[in-house]
Motif scaffolding. Sequence first.
Motif, PDB file in Angstrom:
ATOM      1  N   TYR A  14      -4.774 -13.904  -1.001  1.00 58.22           N
ATOM      2  CA  TYR A  14      -4.540 -13.476  -2.382  1.00 58.22           C
ATOM      3  C   TYR A  14      -3.570 -14.435  -3.069  1.00 58.22           C
ATOM      4  N   PRO A  16      -1.011 -15.433  -5.926  1.00 57.96           N
ATOM      5  CA  PRO A  16      -0.132 -14.598  -6.758  1.00 57.96           C
ATOM      6  C   PRO A  16      -0.698 -14.404  -8.164  1.00 57.96           C
ATOM      7  N   ASP A  19       0.185  -8.840 -10.941  1.00 59.79           N
ATOM      8  CA  ASP A  19       0.881  -7.777 -10.196  1.00 59.79           C
ATOM      9  C   ASP A  19       2.043  -8.361  -9.395  1.00 59.79           C
ATOM     10  N   GLY A  42       2.461  -6.695   3.262  1.00 61.36           N
ATOM     11  CA  GLY A  42       1.274  -7.233   2.590  1.00 61.36           C
ATOM     12  C   GLY A  42       1.685  -8.479   1.829  1.00 61.36           C
ATOM     13  N   THR A  43       2.274  -9.418   2.568  1.00 61.77           N
ATOM     14  CA  THR A  43       2.964 -10.539   1.904  1.00 61.77           C
ATOM     15  C   THR A  43       2.006 -11.554   1.292  1.00 61.77           C
ATOM     16  N   LEU A  48       6.615 -13.103  -2.811  1.00 63.16           N
ATOM     17  CA  LEU A  48       7.732 -12.175  -3.035  1.00 63.16           C
ATOM     18  C   LEU A  48       8.785 -12.315  -1.951  1.00 63.16           C
ATOM     19  N   ASP A  63       1.738  -9.181   7.242  1.00 58.29           N
ATOM     20  CA  ASP A  63       0.398  -9.101   6.670  1.00 58.29           C
ATOM     21  C   ASP A  63      -0.609  -8.909   7.798  1.00 58.29           C
ATOM     22  N   SER A  65      -3.561 -10.121   7.746  1.00 57.84           N
ATOM     23  CA  SER A  65      -4.452 -11.298   7.780  1.00 57.84           C
ATOM     24  C   SER A  65      -3.730 -12.507   8.373  1.00 57.84           C
ATOM     25  N   ASN A  89      -0.334  -4.358  11.123  1.00 58.84           N
ATOM     26  CA  ASN A  89      -0.824  -3.326  10.223  1.00 58.84           C
ATOM     27  C   ASN A  89       0.373  -2.608   9.595  1.00 58.84           C
ATOM     28  N   LEU A  90       0.585  -2.807   8.328  1.00 63.32           N
ATOM     29  CA  LEU A  90       1.695  -2.215   7.569  1.00 63.32           C
ATOM     30  C   LEU A  90       3.022  -2.284   8.327  1.00 63.32           C
ATOM     31  N   PRO A 106       0.385  -3.645  -2.478  1.00 67.88           N
ATOM     32  CA  PRO A 106      -0.689  -3.353  -1.515  1.00 67.88           C
ATOM     33  C   PRO A 106      -2.069  -3.427  -2.177  1.00 67.88           C
ATOM     34  N   ARG A 122     -10.015  -7.228   1.537  1.00 68.30           N
ATOM     35  CA  ARG A 122      -8.929  -6.438   2.149  1.00 68.30           C
ATOM     36  C   ARG A 122      -7.647  -6.516   1.318  1.00 68.30           C
ATOM     37  N   ARG A 136      -0.473   5.709   2.665  1.00 66.10           N
ATOM     38  CA  ARG A 136       0.214   5.422   3.935  1.00 66.10           C
ATOM     39  C   ARG A 136       1.628   4.917   3.670  1.00 66.10           C
TER      40      ARG A 136
HETATM   41  C1  LIG Z   1      -2.685  -7.535  -3.441  1.00 59.96           C
HETATM   42  S1  LIG Z   1      -2.352  -8.602  -2.051  1.00 59.96           S
HETATM   43  C2  LIG Z   1      -0.639  -8.973  -2.385  1.00 59.96           C
HETATM   44  C3  LIG Z   1      -0.172 -10.308  -1.831  1.00 59.96           C
HETATM   45  C4  LIG Z   1       1.252 -10.714  -2.255  1.00 59.96           C
HETATM   46  N1  LIG Z   1       2.246  -9.769  -1.794  1.00 59.96           N
HETATM   47  C5  LIG Z   1       1.358 -10.852  -3.739  1.00 59.96           C
HETATM   48  O1  LIG Z   1       1.996  -9.987  -4.382  1.00 59.96           O
HETATM   49  O2  LIG Z   1       0.806 -11.808  -4.296  1.00 59.96           O
HETATM   50  C6  LIG Z   1      -2.296  -7.422  -0.700  1.00 59.96           C
HETATM   51  C7  LIG Z   1      -1.995  -8.020   0.673  1.00 59.96           C
HETATM   52  O3  LIG Z   1      -1.905  -6.940   1.611  1.00 59.96           O
HETATM   53  C8  LIG Z   1      -2.508  -7.321   2.832  1.00 59.96           C
HETATM   54  N2  LIG Z   1      -2.900  -6.100   3.537  1.00 59.96           N
HETATM   55  C9  LIG Z   1      -3.956  -5.275   3.288  1.00 59.96           C
HETATM   56  N3  LIG Z   1      -3.954  -4.237   4.145  1.00 59.96           N
HETATM   57  C10 LIG Z   1      -2.875  -4.401   4.961  1.00 59.96           C
HETATM   58  C11 LIG Z   1      -2.334  -3.652   6.057  1.00 59.96           C
HETATM   59  N4  LIG Z   1      -2.910  -2.542   6.475  1.00 59.96           N
HETATM   60  N5  LIG Z   1      -1.225  -4.134   6.663  1.00 59.96           N
HETATM   61  C12 LIG Z   1      -0.631  -5.287   6.244  1.00 59.96           C
HETATM   62  N6  LIG Z   1      -1.093  -6.027   5.212  1.00 59.96           N
HETATM   63  C13 LIG Z   1      -2.194  -5.588   4.574  1.00 59.96           C
HETATM   64  C14 LIG Z   1      -3.673  -8.210   2.417  1.00 59.96           C
HETATM   65  O4  LIG Z   1      -4.087  -9.061   3.471  1.00 59.96           O
HETATM   66  C15 LIG Z   1      -3.053  -8.975   1.223  1.00 59.96           C
HETATM   67  O5  LIG Z   1      -2.447 -10.161   1.644  1.00 59.96           O
END
Ligand SMILES: C[S@@+](CC[C@H](N)C(=O)[O-])C[C@H]1O[C@@H](n2cnc3c(N)ncnc32)[C@H](O)[C@@H]1O
Length: 220
Positions: A14, A16, A19, A42-43, A48, A63, A65, A89-90, A106, A122, A136
């Motif tokens: 993703y 930046p 959001d 979800g970095t 950020l 993250d 991914s 995962n989170l 997220p 995702r 969650r």
């Molecule tokens: C909307 S993007 C935001 C990326 C970044 N923080 C930003 O603001 O530009 C959401 C991020 O959450 C990650 N993500 C999704 N589900 C997740 C989970 N269950 N645990 C950890 N990361 C997750 C995705 O891989 C993605 O990188």
Amino acid sequence: MNPLLLPLVLPGVYAPQEDTALLAGALAEEPLRPGADVLDVGTGSGALAIEAARRGTRVTAVDVSWRAVCTARANAWVAGVPVRIRRGNLFAPVRDRSFDLILTNPPYVPAPMGIRPRGPARAWDAGRDGRFVVDRICREASPLLRPGGVLLMVHSALSDPDRTLVHLRTAGLKASVTRRSRIAFGPVVRGRADWLRQRGLLSPADEKEELVVVRAELPV
Ligand SMILES: C[S@@+](CC[C@H](N)C(=O)[O-])C[C@H]1O[C@@H](n2cnc3c(N)ncnc32)[C@H](O)[C@@H]1O
């Protein structure tokens, strides 16, 4: 430095966007002592996490991914700031820790195809109500906050901010919406605007989506 301008974003990670910028604005207003412990869940590109680390805080980023983890590590290295970046995962990689600030942008876009997104989706698809990950976070963030600690979360008005406030208050936090921004539909929302209108989440006249930042504090 502008958090939207990072040198590296691997394909499928993703980049930046508005959001990210809205949450970065909220982060900038948050008083943070040097050495405060910050978590970015979800970095993605690490934008950020890097902003927080520039303020002398100790940042951990997570993250799901691997591509995002590699991207965030490379960007932190280029920025010259220390960030611990974990795949998971989170909150799973940080269950034994506590934080002064949790940041999260997220996945939050309501998705017609349910809760098992694959690949780049995702980062944004979050079940039919857009709340699969948001709910969650509402349940699981509070035990990781120190007294006085703060959760900052951005999501769309399409995914019911009032429900977020109710869940966070139920979890014992003082929660409110502190920032709002109306933005033009991006390609994902534009592509499913008819479905969102059928569900009553957008009105026929809506041409913009509202983003909100929710701030929730654990009382001392
Ligand atoms: C909307 S993007 C935001 C990326 C970044 N923080 C930003 O603001 O530009 C959401 C991020 O959450 C990650 N993500 C999704 N589900 C997740 C989970 N269950 N645990 C950890 N990361 C997750 C995705 O891989 C993605 O990188």
